[in-house]
Design a protein around this motif. Structure first.
Motif, mmCIF file in Angstrom:
data_model
loop_
_atom_site.group_PDB
_atom_site.id
_atom_site.type_symbol
_atom_site.label_atom_id
_atom_site.label_comp_id
_atom_site.label_asym_id
_atom_site.label_seq_id
_atom_site.Cartn_x
_atom_site.Cartn_y
_atom_site.Cartn_z
ATOM 1 N N LEU A 1 17.408 -8.557 -7.423
ATOM 2 C CA LEU A 1 16.382 -7.550 -7.648
ATOM 3 C C LEU A 1 16.986 -6.210 -8.023
ATOM 4 O O LEU A 1 16.414 -5.464 -8.829
ATOM 5 N N VAL A 2 18.128 -5.878 -7.444
ATOM 6 C CA VAL A 2 18.811 -4.630 -7.820
ATOM 7 C C VAL A 2 19.128 -4.665 -9.307
ATOM 8 O O VAL A 2 18.919 -3.678 -10.040
ATOM 9 N N ALA A 3 19.619 -5.794 -9.757
ATOM 10 C CA ALA A 3 19.955 -5.929 -11.172
ATOM 11 C C ALA A 3 18.709 -5.831 -12.047
ATOM 12 O O ALA A 3 18.730 -5.205 -13.118
ATOM 13 N N LEU A 4 17.626 -6.429 -11.609
ATOM 14 C CA LEU A 4 16.379 -6.360 -12.377
ATOM 15 C C LEU A 4 15.866 -4.924 -12.424
ATOM 16 O O LEU A 4 15.453 -4.422 -13.485
ATOM 17 N N GLY A 5 15.889 -4.240 -11.286
ATOM 18 C CA GLY A 5 15.410 -2.867 -11.228
ATOM 19 C C GLY A 5 16.197 -1.939 -12.119
ATOM 20 O O GLY A 5 15.654 -0.970 -12.672
ATOM 21 N N ALA A 6 17.487 -2.234 -12.278
ATOM 22 C CA ALA A 6 18.335 -1.390 -13.124
ATOM 23 C C ALA A 6 17.901 -1.445 -14.585
ATOM 24 O O ALA A 6 18.222 -0.533 -15.365
ATOM 25 N N LEU A 7 17.203 -2.488 -14.974
ATOM 26 C CA LEU A 7 16.754 -2.633 -16.355
ATOM 27 C C LEU A 7 15.455 -1.870 -16.627
ATOM 28 O O LEU A 7 15.021 -1.798 -17.782
ATOM 29 N N LEU A 8 14.846 -1.323 -15.585
ATOM 30 C CA LEU A 8 13.525 -0.701 -15.706
ATOM 31 C C LEU A 8 13.629 0.813 -15.610
ATOM 32 O O LEU A 8 14.383 1.354 -14.798
ATOM 33 N N SER A 9 12.831 1.490 -16.418
ATOM 34 C CA SER A 9 12.775 2.945 -16.342
ATOM 35 C C SER A 9 11.967 3.377 -15.128
ATOM 36 O O SER A 9 11.166 2.607 -14.585
ATOM 37 N N ASP A 10 12.152 4.608 -14.717
ATOM 38 C CA ASP A 10 11.353 5.151 -13.614
ATOM 39 C C ASP A 10 9.870 5.133 -13.961
ATOM 40 O O ASP A 10 9.018 4.841 -13.110
ATOM 41 N N ALA A 11 9.556 5.440 -15.193
ATOM 42 C CA ALA A 11 8.159 5.470 -15.614
ATOM 43 C C ALA A 11 7.519 4.083 -15.505
ATOM 44 O O ALA A 11 6.361 3.939 -15.088
ATOM 45 N N GLN B 1 0.837 -1.195 0.000
ATOM 46 C CA GLN B 1 0.000 0.000 0.000
ATOM 47 C C GLN B 1 0.878 1.252 0.000
ATOM 48 O O GLN B 1 0.605 2.227 -0.706
ATOM 49 N N THR B 2 1.961 1.216 0.776
ATOM 50 C CA THR B 2 2.882 2.356 0.833
ATOM 51 C C THR B 2 3.569 2.567 -0.513
ATOM 52 O O THR B 2 3.738 3.710 -0.961
ATOM 53 N N TYR B 3 3.961 1.481 -1.179
ATOM 54 C CA TYR B 3 4.595 1.615 -2.489
ATOM 55 C C TYR B 3 3.698 2.402 -3.453
ATOM 56 O O TYR B 3 4.177 3.159 -4.295
ATOM 57 N N ALA B 4 2.380 2.194 -3.338
ATOM 58 C CA ALA B 4 1.449 2.850 -4.260
ATOM 59 C C ALA B 4 1.405 4.355 -4.065
ATOM 60 O O ALA B 4 0.868 5.075 -4.918
ATOM 61 N N THR B 5 1.971 4.846 -2.965
ATOM 62 C CA THR B 5 1.907 6.287 -2.688
ATOM 63 C C THR B 5 3.283 6.954 -2.691
ATOM 64 O O THR B 5 3.353 8.178 -2.559
ATOM 65 N N ARG B 6 4.363 6.187 -2.815
ATOM 66 C CA ARG B 6 5.706 6.770 -2.710
ATOM 67 C C ARG B 6 6.373 6.886 -4.071
ATOM 68 O O ARG B 6 5.961 6.269 -5.058
ATOM 69 N N ASP B 7 7.466 7.667 -4.115
ATOM 70 C CA ASP B 7 8.151 7.908 -5.380
ATOM 71 C C ASP B 7 9.003 6.698 -5.772
ATOM 72 O O ASP B 7 9.196 5.746 -5.013
ATOM 73 N N VAL B 8 9.556 6.776 -6.998
ATOM 74 C CA VAL B 8 10.291 5.648 -7.548
ATOM 75 C C VAL B 8 11.560 5.363 -6.753
ATOM 76 O O VAL B 8 11.942 4.197 -6.562
ATOM 77 N N ALA B 9 12.210 6.415 -6.269
ATOM 78 C CA ALA B 9 13.437 6.216 -5.499
ATOM 79 C C ALA B 9 13.162 5.352 -4.270
ATOM 80 O O ALA B 9 13.961 4.462 -3.923
ATOM 81 N N TYR B 10 12.047 5.602 -3.618
ATOM 82 C CA TYR B 10 11.672 4.808 -2.440
ATOM 83 C C TYR B 10 11.455 3.345 -2.842
ATOM 84 O O TYR B 10 11.905 2.418 -2.161
ATOM 85 N N ILE B 11 10.777 3.126 -3.974
ATOM 86 C CA ILE B 11 10.486 1.755 -4.413
ATOM 87 C C ILE B 11 11.773 1.026 -4.790
ATOM 88 O O ILE B 11 11.963 -0.152 -4.460
ATOM 89 N N ARG B 12 12.663 1.739 -5.470
ATOM 90 C CA ARG B 12 13.938 1.098 -5.827
ATOM 91 C C ARG B 12 14.693 0.669 -4.576
ATOM 92 O O ARG B 12 15.271 -0.427 -4.523
ATOM 93 N N GLN B 13 14.678 1.519 -3.567
ATOM 94 C CA GLN B 13 15.435 1.208 -2.348
ATOM 95 C C GLN B 13 14.780 0.090 -1.543
ATOM 96 O O GLN B 13 15.446 -0.857 -1.123
ATOM 97 N N HIS B 14 13.471 0.197 -1.343
ATOM 98 C CA HIS B 14 12.816 -0.694 -0.387
ATOM 99 C C HIS B 14 12.254 -1.971 -1.013
ATOM 100 O O HIS B 14 12.057 -2.952 -0.301
#
Length: 894
Positions: free
Chosen positions: A351-361, A330-343
């Motif tokens: 997962l860090v490697a997977l996230g690096a392949l994805l755009s912020d959008a 629920q928190t992810y749905a309200t926070r910015d991308v930086a928060y989601i990448r970190q948490h």
């Protein structure tokens, strides 16, 4: 012999292993995978093997949980048959008008709910466009149990199709003027639209199951072809905490109700916060339903997640989804991308490697909005799979965002259930998001406008064409009245003539009457006896072999009592619904049967008979649901009263059900004393509920297990029986010890079994105290009060009417003493309209275990106590000496 090392007793083989070498090879293979590829790979293989075995029909325990992903992968989704762009426009208008209606109403302080429909809009719209069958086609159409808090969206759709006006939208939750809309689904208040009241949490799911079951009952008994009727129940994930929500899951599975689909809107939020803050409600519900034997379809992630799952070659993403608790998501749905990448993605290196392949959008789209319940293709695939699944009911767990499209101020906020309006700026943002052609000038007066594309617009034409193809508007309630012929008088004759010298309890009198009525050629098949596993207690076992106990499987065994006359007979076309120990289930059955006249155009005559204490006290909320749904039938509280159950004690001693029943305006409550009163009441009830001019009422009768000689019906008492009061006899009718002409007089009034106490007291007063007592049978304290209240209301309109109870006692100059086996508040309901000196006796307080005589002496309602109370009442008036009261107490040991 000791257990093998490493094995628990539960793991020991109970069957011989025919090939121990092969078994060892399987175990060694699993060990090798775990060592070479890790335990996660081994776990994966085991899950997939079990899933494959289940699909192949092998008799293995089912997996209770699957991965936190969609059950139907994108590649397996069927082709979407509709015009997505057009349906998106229709849904946008509905979203807008639902929010506008609630916001406009907030200025009057009437409230409303916005966030629920916002999350569930596509769950409803996809069904309305492609699945929900209306009532204008063959059959009965589908039955829709709409989630109560989503009602604004349903009203918005009815506004779009022209069934509701803008004025009615503006009168949401303002009904007193006669042109408003009820807050929630409510057949009594809006009977052309709503079929089922659902906002009493938990009652909707329970009723939906028994409705689907009753559909099969009608089919198997050849009363109505319901093969094409499907029951859809829309529920909230928080609502599933109610015990009623899951009480009958096993019944639905056991009876293979594949005509039933639950759609649970898993927006992960209840009224105050997360449904399962530290856990995952979707997984919990999956395990619960799969364990109960349901087919489970999860529609969790939207198409934006496809790229993420394709990149997840190690399973790290699926594992992470399985471990993140709902409140964090629920928190992810309200926070910015930086928060989601970190948490979220920062949990491990993969997962860090997977996230690096994805755009912020892409991350923002996935975590902020892309849910399975928000995409028509995903919802369509789930619904289609549900209808195609045979042999079990289906539950669809659709994940959504609560408050979706309402803006950052609403979406996923803990407080959004209590938020009743959007600002003008928030509406403008919503308009832009939805692409609606509403100009800024429409907000000029500071009020949010309603939106409508026009009656001849492509949107409305498309909507109407789709509904026409599916059988007309939905939801809709249509009543095609079918009057039932009155049963032959011969069915009632045995009770009217009395029992002679034979003793018979009124419970048995009622059962005998119904047994005769079930033989009626015209209406006998329409009787639906419903009992929660106490049929033998009420002497109903004689119905078993003749009527049969309903079971969709018939009887697959030889009953232990097959050689007996009244053996336990189950049949596919059985008439009796013997529900087991579930008063809530039996009541849900009763509601389905009581409303069959509207749901299916087939009037049924149900009677639900229960151990009196376990009716109104335990299921009163369902009695209100019955009233809301305009149900008709007979509720029978057997073994009634606080003192008739010898030895049962406090938990079974019912002295208050009539008081609870009196609060329900649709319930006509009777406490008959004699068998002939039952006959008169039931006959008139059939006329009032099923005759040419049917009324939206139901009957509550209390009957007793105390055997008594049943007298024949006196002449001219029918009106009094039905209105609630008549004089049974007078002191002059006593064959022996009639009082002197100048004797003090009193009126003794009683209901139910208490009539026998005052008849004995009448004799004692005459023989021992020279007091003349007339005896009155009060068949219904509640109906007497209802009539009096109607007279009071008429007076406010300038119409002078005298209550029946006042007229019945007109000319009586002596005092009145009322007695019942209920709390004193029950007979006291009429006290203000009795012009005579009025007192009462009752069974207030807690029940206790004792003989009937002991219990009645304890509560002061036995014949001797009544005599003392009557003498005391007369002594206060100076009509008998005060010493008589003292003498009576001593004589009777009080």
């Amino acid at each position: 012999m000791s257990d093998p090392v490493g094995k628990l007793p539960s793991e020991l083989d109970q069957l011989p292993d025919r090939d121990t070498e092969e078994t060892a090879e399987w175990a060694a293979s699993l060990d090798a995978v775990a060592q070479a590829a890790g335990t996660r790979r081994a776990e994966y293989l085991l899950r997939r093997t079990l899933q494959h075995a289940e699909a192949a029909g092998l008799a293995l325990p089912k997996l209770l949980e699957t991965d936190y992903v969609n059950t139907i992968p994108t590649a397996a989704e069927p082709e979407f048959p509709g015009d997505e762009e057009m349906e998106a426009k229709i849904t946008a208008w509905n979203r807008w008008n639902a929010a506008a209606m609630v916001t406009r109403g907030s200025k009057y302080g009437v409230g409303g709910h916005i966030a629920t429909f916002a999350s569930a809009a596509w769950l409803y719209e996809t069904g309305f466009q492609h699945f929900f069958r209306g009532k204008e086609a063959d059959g009965s159409g589908d039955q829709l149990y709409i989630q109560g808090h989503a009602s604004p969206g349903i009203y918005a759709r009815a506004f779009l199709d022209g069934r509701i006006s803008e004025q009615q939208l503006d009168n949401f939750r303002q009904e007193s003027g006669g042109n408003g809309l009820p807050s929630y689904p409510h057949p009594r208040r809006l009977p052309w639209l709503w079929e089922f009241p659902t906002v009493s949490m938990g009652l909707g799911p329970l009723s939906a199951i028994y409705q689907a079951r009753f559909n099969r009952y009608l089919q198997n008994r050849s009363i109505k072809d319901t093969a094409n009727s499907h029951v859809w129940a829309f529920l909230g994930d928080g609502e599933m905490d109610e015990p009623e929500s899951t009480a009958a899951l096993a019944l639905a599975s056991r009876e293979q109700l594949d005509n039933l689909t639950f759609v649970i809107n898993c927006n992960l939020q209840r009224l105050d916060g997360p449904v399962r803050a530290n856990f995952r409600v979707v997984q919990e519900l999956e395990a619960q339903f799969r364990g109960a034997g349901w087919n489970v379809i999860k529609s969790l992630w939207g198409s934006a997640w496809d790229e993420l799952f394709q990149l997840d070659t190690t399973g790290a993403l699926v594992r992470r989804l399985r471990e993140v608790p709902d409140a964090q998501f629920q928190t992810y749905a309200t926070r910015d991308v930086a928060y989601i990448r970190q948490h979220f993605f920062g949990a491990d290196a993969e997962l860090v490697a997977l996230g690096a392949l994805l755009s912020d959008a892409k991350i923002a789209e996935c975590f902020h909005s892309s849910r399975g319940g928000h995409e028509p293709r995903k919802v369509y695939a789930a619904y289609k799979a549900a209808l195609e699944h045979k042999g079990a009911p289906t539950v669809i767990l659709a994940q959504t965002v609560k408050g979706y499209t309402l803006g950052a101020g609403f979406e996923s906020k803990n407080a959004n259930h209590q938020m009743k309006k959007l600002t003008i700026d928030e509406f403008k943002d919503m308009r832009d998001l939805l692409g609606l052609p509403i100009p800024d000038s429409a907000f000029a007066d500071g009020q949010v406008p309603y939106g409508h594309p026009g009656a001849n617009s492509p949107e409305v034409q498309y909507l109407n064409e789709r509904r026409a193809a599916l059988g007309g508007p939905a939801p809709a309630r249509k009543v095609r009245h079918v009057a039932l012929p009155a049963p032959a008088d011969r069915s009632f004759a045995p009770l009217l003539k009395g029992s002679g010298k034979q003793e018979m309890a009124t419970t048995m009198a009622f059962v005998r009457l119904v047994k005769d009525l079930m033989r009626d050629k015209e209406t006998g098949k329409r009787w639906v006896p419903i009992v929660p596993d106490e049929a033998r207690t009420f002497g109903m076992e004689s119905l078993f072999p003749s009527a049969g106990i309903y079971s969709p499987l018939g009887q697959t065994y030889e009953p232990v009592d097959r050689d007996q006359l009244m053996y336990y007979k189950e049949a596919k076309d059985g008439q009796i619904l013997n529900e087991g120990i579930t008063e809530a289930g039996a009541m849900a059955d009763f509601i389905a049967a009581c409303t069959s006249y509207a749901t299916h155009g087939e009037p049924m005559i149900p009677f639900y008979i229960f151990y009196s204490m376990f009716g109104w006290q335990r299921t009163a909320d369902q009695m209100w649901q019955l009233a809301d749904q305009l149900g008709k039938g007979f509720i029978v509280g057997a073994t009634a009263g606080r003192t008739t159950l010898t030895g049962e004690g406090l938990q079974h001693a019912d002295g208050h059900s009539h008081l609870i029943a009196s609060t329900n305006p649709a319930s006509l409550n009777y406490d008959p004393a004699f068998a002939y009163e039952i006959a008169v009441i039931v006959k008139d009830g059939l006329r009032r509920m099923y005759g040419e001019q049917p009324e939206d009422v139901f009957y509550y009768l209390t009957v007793y297990n105390e055997p008594k000689v049943q007298p024949a019906m006196p002449e001219g008492v029918e009106e009094g029986i039905l209105k609630g009061l008549y004089r049974f006899n007078t002191a002059a009718d006593l064959a022996e010890a009639a009082p002197a002409a100048d004797a003090a007089k009193i009126q003794l009034m009683a209901s139910g079994t208490a009539i026998h106490w005052i008849l004995e007291a009448q004799k004692l007063l005459a023989a021992e105290w020279n007091v003349a007592a007339d005896v009155w049978s009060a068949t219904s304290w509640g109906e007497l009060r209802r009539d009096a209240l109607e007279c009071d209301e008429a007076l406010l309109r300038g119409e002078v009417r005298t209550p029946y109870v006042t007229r019945a006692l007109e000319g009586v100059t002596s005092p009145v003493l009322a007695v019942s086996d209920w709390m004193r508040q029950v007979p006291d309901q009429i006290s203000q309209w009795v012009e005579q000196d009025y007192t009462s006796l009752g069974t207030d307080g807690f029940g206790l275990s004792d003989t009937r005589e002991g219990a009645r002496r304890h509560f002061g309602v036995d014949a001797q106590s009544i005599v003392v109370a009557a003498l005391a009442q007369l002594a206060r008036r100076g009509e008998v000496p005060a010493s008589a009261v003292k003498e009576a107490r001593e004589r009777y040991g009080l």
